[in-house]
Write an enzyme that holds these catalytic residues in place. Structure first.
Site, PDB file in Angstrom:
ATOM      1  N   ASN A   1       0.865  -1.179   0.000  1.00  0.00           N
ATOM      2  CA  ASN A   1       0.000   0.000   0.000  1.00  0.00           C
ATOM      3  C   ASN A   1       0.900   1.228   0.000  1.00  0.00           C
ATOM      4  OD1 ASN A   1      -1.845   2.012   0.380  1.00  0.00           O
ATOM      5  ND2 ASN A   1      -2.417   1.432   2.455  1.00  0.00           N
TER       6      ASN A   1
ATOM      7  N   LYS B   1       0.111   4.254  -0.192  1.00  0.00           N
ATOM      8  CA  LYS B   1      -0.540   5.403   0.446  1.00  0.00           C
ATOM      9  C   LYS B   1      -0.275   6.657  -0.412  1.00  0.00           C
ATOM     10  CE  LYS B   1      -0.281   3.103   4.897  1.00  0.00           C
ATOM     11  NZ  LYS B   1      -0.018   3.186   6.348  1.00  0.00           N
TER      12      LYS B   1
ATOM     13  N   HIS C   1      -9.544   1.037   5.305  1.00  0.00           N
ATOM     14  CA  HIS C   1      -8.230   1.269   5.932  1.00  0.00           C
ATOM     15  C   HIS C   1      -8.377   2.278   7.070  1.00  0.00           C
ATOM     16  CE1 HIS C   1      -4.064   2.406   6.523  1.00  0.00           C
ATOM     17  NE2 HIS C   1      -3.740   1.312   5.885  1.00  0.00           N
TER      18      HIS C   1
ATOM     19  N   GLU D   1      -6.672   4.687   7.991  1.00  0.00           N
ATOM     20  CA  GLU D   1      -6.448   6.089   7.629  1.00  0.00           C
ATOM     21  C   GLU D   1      -7.671   6.692   6.927  1.00  0.00           C
ATOM     22  OE1 GLU D   1      -1.804   4.924   7.558  1.00  0.00           O
ATOM     23  OE2 GLU D   1      -2.850   5.168   5.649  1.00  0.00           O
TER      24      GLU D   1
ATOM     25  N   GLU E   1      -4.999  -4.832  10.861  1.00  0.00           N
ATOM     26  CA  GLU E   1      -3.907  -3.875  11.014  1.00  0.00           C
ATOM     27  C   GLU E   1      -4.098  -3.088  12.311  1.00  0.00           C
ATOM     28  OE1 GLU E   1      -3.980  -1.458   7.321  1.00  0.00           O
ATOM     29  OE2 GLU E   1      -2.296  -2.728   6.821  1.00  0.00           O
TER      30      GLU E   1
ATOM     31  N   GLY F   1       3.055   2.224  10.847  1.00  0.00           N
ATOM     32  CA  GLY F   1       4.005   3.331  10.691  1.00  0.00           C
ATOM     33  C   GLY F   1       4.863   3.598  11.905  1.00  0.00           C
TER      34      GLY F   1
ATOM     35  N   SER G   1       3.820  -2.279  10.369  1.00  0.00           N
ATOM     36  CA  SER G   1       5.284  -2.322  10.502  1.00  0.00           C
ATOM     37  C   SER G   1       5.896  -3.652  10.081  1.00  0.00           C
ATOM     38  CB  SER G   1       5.691  -1.952  11.933  1.00  0.00           C
ATOM     39  OG  SER G   1       5.372  -0.596  12.193  1.00  0.00           O
TER      40      SER G   1
HETATM   41  O1  LIG Z   1      -1.608  -0.472   4.595  1.00  0.00           O
HETATM   42  C1  LIG Z   1      -0.563  -0.658   5.228  1.00  0.00           C
HETATM   43  C2  LIG Z   1      -0.579  -0.519   6.695  1.00  0.00           C
HETATM   44  O2  LIG Z   1      -1.170   0.701   7.046  1.00  0.00           O
HETATM   45  C3  LIG Z   1       0.768  -0.731   7.335  1.00  0.00           C
HETATM   46  O3  LIG Z   1       1.608   0.378   7.134  1.00  0.00           O
HETATM   47  P1  LIG Z   1       3.141   0.249   7.658  1.00  0.00           P
HETATM   48  O4  LIG Z   1       3.713  -0.988   7.009  1.00  0.00           O
HETATM   49  O5  LIG Z   1       3.804   1.524   7.222  1.00  0.00           O
HETATM   50  O6  LIG Z   1       3.066   0.086   9.166  1.00  0.00           O
END
Ligand SMILES: O=C[C@H](O)COP(=O)(O)O
Length: 229
Positions: A6, A8, A88, A90, A157, A163, A193
């Site tokens: 992802n 983002k 998600h 976010e 998640e 993050g 993470s």
């Molecule tokens: O979509 C991915 C998740 O929000 C995990 O993000 P991350 O790997 O930066 O912790």
């Protein structure tokens, strides 16, 4: 095993193409049972060659129309996109999507035959209340969601692991995935993470059918390292 990236709000159309050109070469030797998904920013959506699926991070539940700033089915069909992330954290916490809107999006894209990666996860204050509170919250995020949908993939998640560089522990992932899997028979990914340093440990956990990776997926070498770990 499913490996999903992802991006983002990272990468551009040009850097996504460069990334996917490298990834396509690497995936020639991919294990045939594994699947790779890439969710780039909307500006990078296109038809690409390679053993991966391109998905959209978000879309509005309509063919087209007066929805300023959104993209819908018409724009996705131009590039043959039939995979979408929904729910998600976010989108829920930063962009304000409540469960009703998330469920409406799910129903619309299910009706269009999309493969849906549906995200759930709890905040730290819920985790700190214990397993019962965690499961009550996670199950509430299935309100209005058809868990029998054959093109559904679920991603757990924990928000406090996204993050932060600190993933959930093996025990937390194992117990949460085991409890969740009592409620559906669909692939269940872990996200939060995930990185080359912990990928082997996480994908070895019973009940983990793959990973949804943010930060560590932005570099094609690191993402590839996880796929071939
Ligand atoms: O979509 C991915 C998740 O929000 C995990 O993000 P991350 O790997 O930066 O912790």
């Amino acid at each position: 095993m499913i490996f999903a990236a992802n991006f983002k709000m990272n990468h551009t159309r040009a850097t996504t193409k460069a990334y996917l050109d490298v990834l396509a070469q690497k995936l020639v030797s991919k294990c045939s049972e594994d699947r790779v998904f890439i969710f780039p920013p909307a500006t990078a959506l296109d038809r690409y060659e390679g053993d991966f699926t391109i998905g959209v991070q978000n879309a509005y539940m309509a063919e087209s129309g007066a929805y300023t700033g959104e993209i819908g089915l018409e724009q996705l069909e131009e590039f043959g996109i039939k995979t979408i992330l929904i729910g998600h954290s976010e989108r829920r916490d930063v962009l304000g999507e409540d469960q009703a809107l998330v469920a409406e999006k799910f129903a619309y894209f299910k009706a269009q035959g999309f493969e849906i990666v549906y995200c759930i996860g709890e905040a730290l204050e819920v985790r700190e209340k214990g397993d019962e509170a965690v499961m009550a919250h996670l199950l509430s995020q299935f309100e209005g969601i058809d868990l029998s949908y054959e093109k559904l993939i679920i991603a757990y998640e924990p928000i406090w692991a996204i993050g932060t560089g600190r993933s959930a522990t093996t025990e937390e992932i194992s117990s949460t995935h085991a409890s969740l899997k009592e409620h559906f028979d669909r692939p269940l990914l872990y996200g939060g993470s995930v990185k080359p340093e912990n990928i082997k440990e996480i994908t070895a956990i019973d009940g983990v059918d793959g990973v949804l990776v943010g930060s560590a997926s932005l570099d094609v070498e690191r993402f590839s390292e996880m796929i071939f770990a």
